[in-house]
Design an enzyme around this catalytic site. Sequence first.
Site, mmCIF file in Angstrom:
data_model
loop_
_atom_site.group_PDB
_atom_site.id
_atom_site.type_symbol
_atom_site.label_atom_id
_atom_site.label_comp_id
_atom_site.label_asym_id
_atom_site.label_seq_id
_atom_site.Cartn_x
_atom_site.Cartn_y
_atom_site.Cartn_z
ATOM 1 N N GLU A 130 0.872 -1.168 0.000
ATOM 2 C CA GLU A 130 0.000 0.000 0.000
ATOM 3 C C GLU A 130 0.913 1.223 0.000
ATOM 4 O O GLU A 130 1.793 1.333 0.866
ATOM 5 C CB GLU A 130 -0.894 0.015 1.249
ATOM 6 C CG GLU A 130 -1.821 1.210 1.220
ATOM 7 C CD GLU A 130 -2.778 1.297 2.408
ATOM 8 O OE1 GLU A 130 -2.775 0.384 3.257
ATOM 9 O OE2 GLU A 130 -3.516 2.302 2.461
ATOM 10 N N LYS A 170 4.227 0.440 10.162
ATOM 11 C CA LYS A 170 4.230 1.616 9.283
ATOM 12 C C LYS A 170 3.642 2.826 9.987
ATOM 13 O O LYS A 170 4.059 3.954 9.751
ATOM 14 C CB LYS A 170 3.392 1.327 8.038
ATOM 15 C CG LYS A 170 4.210 1.123 6.786
ATOM 16 C CD LYS A 170 3.299 1.304 5.574
ATOM 17 C CE LYS A 170 3.347 0.083 4.697
ATOM 18 N NZ LYS A 170 2.336 0.128 3.636
ATOM 19 N N ARG A 218 5.435 -12.921 9.615
ATOM 20 C CA ARG A 218 6.097 -11.658 9.297
ATOM 21 C C ARG A 218 7.421 -11.570 10.028
ATOM 22 O O ARG A 218 7.652 -12.275 11.016
ATOM 23 C CB ARG A 218 5.196 -10.481 9.647
ATOM 24 C CG ARG A 218 4.985 -10.288 11.137
ATOM 25 C CD ARG A 218 3.870 -9.317 11.452
ATOM 26 N NE ARG A 218 4.166 -7.948 11.054
ATOM 27 C CZ ARG A 218 3.531 -7.294 10.077
ATOM 28 N NH1 ARG A 218 2.570 -7.854 9.391
ATOM 29 N NH2 ARG A 218 3.846 -6.069 9.794
HETATM 30 P P1 ATP Z 1 -0.252 -1.725 6.783
HETATM 31 O O1 ATP Z 1 -1.017 -2.728 5.976
HETATM 32 O O2 ATP Z 1 -0.528 -1.744 8.224
HETATM 33 O O3 ATP Z 1 -0.222 -0.354 6.182
HETATM 34 P P2 ATP Z 1 1.996 -3.322 6.039
HETATM 35 O O4 ATP Z 1 3.383 -3.262 6.604
HETATM 36 O O5 ATP Z 1 1.267 -4.594 6.071
HETATM 37 O O6 ATP Z 1 1.237 -2.160 6.752
HETATM 38 P P3 ATP Z 1 1.668 -3.316 3.186
HETATM 39 O O7 ATP Z 1 2.003 -2.255 2.234
HETATM 40 O O8 ATP Z 1 0.285 -3.812 3.237
HETATM 41 O O9 ATP Z 1 2.103 -2.758 4.582
HETATM 42 O O10 ATP Z 1 2.675 -4.520 2.981
HETATM 43 C C1 ATP Z 1 2.923 -5.099 1.735
HETATM 44 C C2 ATP Z 1 3.254 -6.550 1.915
HETATM 45 O O11 ATP Z 1 4.377 -6.705 2.769
HETATM 46 C C3 ATP Z 1 2.106 -7.322 2.529
HETATM 47 O O12 ATP Z 1 1.887 -8.493 1.781
HETATM 48 C C4 ATP Z 1 2.576 -7.629 3.910
HETATM 49 O O13 ATP Z 1 2.083 -8.866 4.340
HETATM 50 C C5 ATP Z 1 4.105 -7.662 3.763
HETATM 51 N N1 ATP Z 1 4.743 -7.293 5.015
HETATM 52 C C6 ATP Z 1 4.519 -6.186 5.746
HETATM 53 N N2 ATP Z 1 5.235 -6.203 6.887
HETATM 54 C C7 ATP Z 1 5.955 -7.348 6.870
HETATM 55 C C8 ATP Z 1 6.899 -7.952 7.769
HETATM 56 N N3 ATP Z 1 7.252 -7.365 8.918
HETATM 57 N N4 ATP Z 1 7.435 -9.145 7.419
HETATM 58 C C9 ATP Z 1 7.090 -9.728 6.265
HETATM 59 N N5 ATP Z 1 6.217 -9.229 5.381
HETATM 60 C C10 ATP Z 1 5.653 -8.048 5.668
#
Ligand code: ATP
Length: 563
Positions: A42, A278, A268
């Site tokens: 995102e 984030k 994760r």
């Molecule tokens: P949010 O959704 O709360 O804004 P997010 O860190 O999940 O934050 P995204 O942009 O949705 O942000 O993440 C993109 C991809 O990265 C998603 O598929 C998510 O599962 C993966 N991702 C995010 N944080 C981690 C992490 N700490 N370890 C592994 N994969 C991650």
Amino acid sequence: MAKVEVASGDAAEAGRDFIRDIVKADLDAGKIKGVVTRFPPEPNGYLHIGHAKSICLNFGIAEELGGRCHLRFDDTNPVKEEQEYIDAIKRDVRWLGFDWGKNLFHASDYFEQLYTWAEDLIRAGKAYVDDQTQDEMRVNRGTLTEPGKNSPFRDRSIEENLDLFRRMHAGEFPNGARVLRAKIDMTSGNINLRDPVMYRILNAPHPRTGTTWKIYPSYDYAHGQSDAIEHITHSVCTLEFEDHRPLYDWFIQNLKVPSQPHQYEFARLNLTYTVLSKRVLTLLVRDGHVKGWDDPRMPTLAGLRRRGVPPAAIRDFVKRIGVAKANSVVDVGMFEFSVREALNKSALRRMAVLKPLKIVIENYPEGQVEDLDAVNHPDNPAAGSRKIKFSREIFIEQDDFMEKPPKKFFRLSPGMEVRLRYAYFITCKEVKKNAKGEVVELRCTYDPATKGGNAPDGRKVKATIHWVSMAHSVRAEVRVYNPLFIKPNTDVQNFAADLNPNSLEVLSNARLETAIAEGNSQEPVQFERNGYFCMDRDSAPGKLVFNRTIGLRDTFAKEVAKG
Ligand code: ATP
Ligand code: MG
């Protein structure tokens, strides 16, 4: 305390894990012709090292198994998303070493199709417009132990639902007045299936679709359908989406989508002393706790790049930790190990003094300058050697001198002899102090017979210290970074309390041997005994700025051991 998640050496070597096993099995069984994965950020912030795990997994699988990986921006919430983030994400994925080729997509590419499918669901009696307030919806959703209650609007006629949904689309209602919900089961044990929201009214311009849309799809609705449109075979995401999988499948089953993707979840990345939320990272930037998304203290890829961490170190780290199904916390020391491994191989060795203490070598002729040979890399003869200038006035590290040394301190102290790296043995004869009693200069003598670092009479010294010639060194600002948080597991709700007040140390008076300033500024460099460094982009003509990427381990202990 912190638990370390490590794939067994063999599995990590071969790049094997349960997700890769599933993909291989599906390929072997002929269930799919080729693997198609996606990385779906995102654009509401910069990528961090947790995202790197997901990027390496998704792009890695595609690369290894002859498939493709899409980069898809999940741009369904225009209020929080920005072009700056889109640009940064692309830059960072490329920097990490991956290429989406032609496969760049946006969820917003599918807004029209998603809307059409939503009308299909309404016509099938499987979606309805709900007029409850947000509070009413929350209360009626129930809890983990109590079932939810049907909305009073749940049994609207198909015609009324279609009419209201079209008017939502046309912008007739204010933000939040109504939502479109899937009609599934308000008593389901899985809260995600209690009539989840598919569309919200949001009168906000979108960077790509402008003011066309007054309603925006939810993540749960947009995500799986985007996967289906792109013929994603394995939709890999993190564990918090496990409970969303039944909903993911429900949409795929109830819509005429062009393919049948499946969702798989992995743990994760969590790292000690590191916050990967984030929301928190955004606040750190917004509230000025750091100097931007690429502040070298940030766990963002942009921050790590600016700090001097090579992308290969991140890929190596991700490979070492492996991919597991259970959440855990990885020790940040494992990441640092990968960084040191990568830098140790590539970084040329140089001498730099971070906190200078002046030495005058009394018996060294005034005005004399010598060229001494210094090797560029101890393990790589091909890296060659360079000349460094030696003269009567030099700088050593303040920490390499103690006026009243404790027992195991073998570096310079009054009467003590040490080796200057690549140069001579020197002995401290006199200590000069300022009015405050601080040591400001040492008067030493050198032994001309020890040129190159060995005494013909065989006498030994217990320490070798680094130095630079006063007249042949350049001044630089060196920024030393310490962990941003003082606790291994920071409470993200109250993160400000755990911020390390000493996360940045600025040493404004460091002195570097001239080869550092002359060298290729983009390359990492080891300042001997001090760690790995890189030039910062704040450098300007006449003003050098270096970042410490990471320190070396146990320099003191090593010296003691050398004896
Ligand atoms: P949010 O959704 O709360 O804004 P997010 O860190 O999940 O934050 P995204 O942009 O949705 O942000 O993440 C993109 C991809 O990265 C998603 O598929 C998510 O599962 C993966 N991702 C995010 N944080 C981690 C992490 N700490 N370890 C592994 N994969 C991650
Ligand atoms: Mg997310």
